[in-house]
Structures are given as structure tokens and as C-alpha cells.
Write a protein that holds these residues in place. Structure first.
Motif, mmCIF file in Angstrom:
data_model
loop_
_atom_site.group_PDB
_atom_site.id
_atom_site.type_symbol
_atom_site.label_atom_id
_atom_site.label_comp_id
_atom_site.label_asym_id
_atom_site.label_seq_id
_atom_site.Cartn_x
_atom_site.Cartn_y
_atom_site.Cartn_z
ATOM 1 N N ILE A 1 -12.308 1.442 60.326
ATOM 2 C CA ILE A 1 -13.156 0.635 60.296
ATOM 3 C C ILE A 1 -14.145 0.807 61.486
ATOM 4 N N VAL A 2 -15.481 1.120 61.035
ATOM 5 C CA VAL A 2 -16.402 1.427 62.099
ATOM 6 C C VAL A 2 -17.225 0.540 62.520
ATOM 7 N N PHE A 3 -17.696 -0.215 61.164
ATOM 8 C CA PHE A 3 -18.866 -1.416 61.474
ATOM 9 C C PHE A 3 -18.236 -2.706 60.722
ATOM 10 N N ARG A 4 -18.492 -3.691 61.632
ATOM 11 C CA ARG A 4 -17.896 -5.156 60.924
ATOM 12 C C ARG A 4 -19.337 -6.133 60.828
ATOM 13 N N TYR A 5 -19.636 -6.850 59.948
ATOM 14 C CA TYR A 5 -20.387 -7.958 60.152
ATOM 15 C C TYR A 5 -20.005 -8.612 61.080
ATOM 16 N N THR B 1 -19.559 -12.112 67.482
ATOM 17 C CA THR B 1 -18.167 -12.898 66.859
ATOM 18 C C THR B 1 -18.245 -12.544 65.235
ATOM 19 N N VAL B 2 -17.042 -12.110 64.920
ATOM 20 C CA VAL B 2 -16.812 -11.680 63.435
ATOM 21 C C VAL B 2 -16.348 -13.093 62.652
ATOM 22 N N GLY B 3 -16.591 -13.377 61.760
ATOM 23 C CA GLY B 3 -16.455 -14.469 60.763
ATOM 24 C C GLY B 3 -16.952 -14.570 59.604
ATOM 25 N N THR B 4 -16.528 -15.669 58.729
ATOM 26 C CA THR B 4 -17.050 -15.859 57.572
ATOM 27 C C THR B 4 -18.439 -15.976 57.429
ATOM 28 N N GLU B 5 -18.925 -16.886 58.471
ATOM 29 C CA GLU B 5 -20.532 -17.183 58.737
ATOM 30 C C GLU B 5 -21.265 -16.049 58.991
#
Length: 240
Positions: A163-167, A173-177
């Protein structure tokens, strides 16, 4: 360096990618029609965004059968760098060059706006100009960008740093929003196990020069060029 940019019927970001590599970064570009063979001597291949074959049947599902894909698979199998952006990512998934699939966005609407992504792995040929955890602001434009895979494959992606990128939010901070499409585990981009194939939904070619007010995407292309130069140097030292 010589970069091949693949053109399918319905591609609409091919010339954006050409502009970045050729006009902004001063590299040689070969535009490759989907029915043609990959030219020799390429250092990397880019499958750009758009709506290949009008997204009929399923995004990327028809493009996977284009003649050029045979050459791309062979190129990747030999360690060649392949970058798939948005529709290009979808095509890589359909072609089996990356694991998983794309679903419709969570809200079932086309989303076109800037988002933030966090660099989860900065030790790849596509992110070596970044630092771990760095937050980039990059545009997205898609209706089917919700990444999905089975639990076993997801665990493998996580364990192998694929996994190279996360929204994320602006502060990382990574999360649903902060997830614009409902993508599993907030995934915005993944690489293959070997590390030479990357698929990402955001469009770095749309934010790669100061004229556009944002150069975060340039880091992706700068990383690629640094990797290509390194490979060329290794081959030269080996007398190849």
C-alpha cells in the motif's frame, strides 16, 4: 530517459502525461497506440487516465485485451517500471498486474476534487523523492475508485508494504471522513510485490508544475526519473 505513454480510445490524460515528462521534465516521450507494439528502449510505461473504450462493460475490462497489453505485461515481468493512473490503475487491476478490483464510489457519484494522500511507502521507484508519512495534495476524478480486495490479499498488501498511498486529512489522519470514495483501508495506490508496477487513483500529472499552483504530483515523476537514472548507471557499469 524514454517514456512510453499508452493511448486507448477514450484516454483523455495521455497528453497531460506527455506534457509533464516532455515539456516540464525534458524527457523523451513515445505515444503508443493501443493496437501497436511497445517500442524498444523504453525506460518506463505510463497508462494514463480517461475512459478507455467508454468504460463499457466495466472500467478497464475491455482495455485489458488491447494488443499493447501483451507487451506491457512482458515489460513488467522483466522489471520495467509501469505506472497506471486512475483508469490506468483500473486497467492494471483488470489485466492482473495488480491485485484487487474497483467498485463504484461509496456515494455512487463522480468525484472530481483535490484530496490529500499519505505516502505509506517512500522506498519505491515511484516515491523515493518523498519521505514516509508525507502528505500530498493531488486531484482525483473518478466514479469507480473504491478499491476492494479479499481479506487475505489485503493482509498481504499490508504485510508487504504494497500500500503506497492512503487517503487522509490535511494533517495525515486516515479515516472515513478523509476517504472520498469508500476505498478499502483508505487505499489510494498500491504496488505489485516486485515493486516495479504502481497503480494510483489520484492524478499527479495535474499538479506537477508551479503554473498550476501545486507541484506535489511532480514528486512521483521525479522519483521515477531518479530510479531510471540509477538503472541506466547500473547497466553502464556492467557494460551492458
Amino acid at each position: 530517459m524514454k517514456i512510453g505513454i499508452v493511448v486507448f480510445p477514450g484516454s483523455n490524460c495521455d497528453h497531460d502525461c506527455r506534457h509533464v515528462f516532455q515539456d516540464v521534465l525534458g524527457q523523451t516521450v513515445a505515444m503508443v497506440w493501443h493496437k501497436d507494439a511497445l517500442p524498444a528502449g523504453l525506460d518506463a510505461v505510463v497508462i494514463p487516465g480517461g475512459f478507455s473504450y467508454g468504460d463499457y462493460l466495466r472500467t478497464g475490462a475491455i482495455a485489458r485485451f488491447s494488443p499493447v497489453m501483451t507487451g506491457i505485461k512482458e515489460f513488467a515481468a522483466k522489471g520495467g517500471m509501469v505506472l497506471g493512473i486512475c483508469n490506468g490503475f483500473q486497467i492494471l487491476l483488470e489485466a492482473g498486474l495488480l491485485p484487487g478490483a474497483m467498485l463504484r464510489n461509496r456515494e455512487l457519484h463522480f468525484v472530481c476534487r483535490d484530496v490529500f494522500v499519505r505516502v505509506e511507502n517512500a522506498a519505491t521507484p515511484f516515491t523515493n523523492a518523498c519521505v514516509p508519512g508525507q502528505v500530498l495534495r493531488i486531484p482525483i476524478a473518478h466514479a469507480e475508485g473504491s478499491y476492494y480486495t479479499d481479506p487475505v490479499t489485503l493482509a498481504g498488501l499490508q504485510a508487504n508494504a504494497q500500500i503506497v498511498f492512503r487517503y487522509c486529512a490535511a494533517d495525515g489522519t486516515v479515516g472515513t471522513e478523509a476517504n472520498p470514495n469508500g476505498s478499502l483501508d483508505g487505499i489510494a495506490g498500491i504496488r505489485n510485490a516486485e515493486g516495479n508496477v504502481l497503480g494510483m487513483m489520484p492524478h499527479p500529472e495535474r499538479c506537477a508544475e508551479a503554473l498550476l499552483g501545486n507541484e506535489d504530483g511532480r514528486l512521483i515523476f521525479a522519483s521515477m526519473l531518479e530510479t531510471m537514472r540509477g538503472k541506466r548507471s547500473e547497466l553502464k557499469m556492467a557494460g551492458v
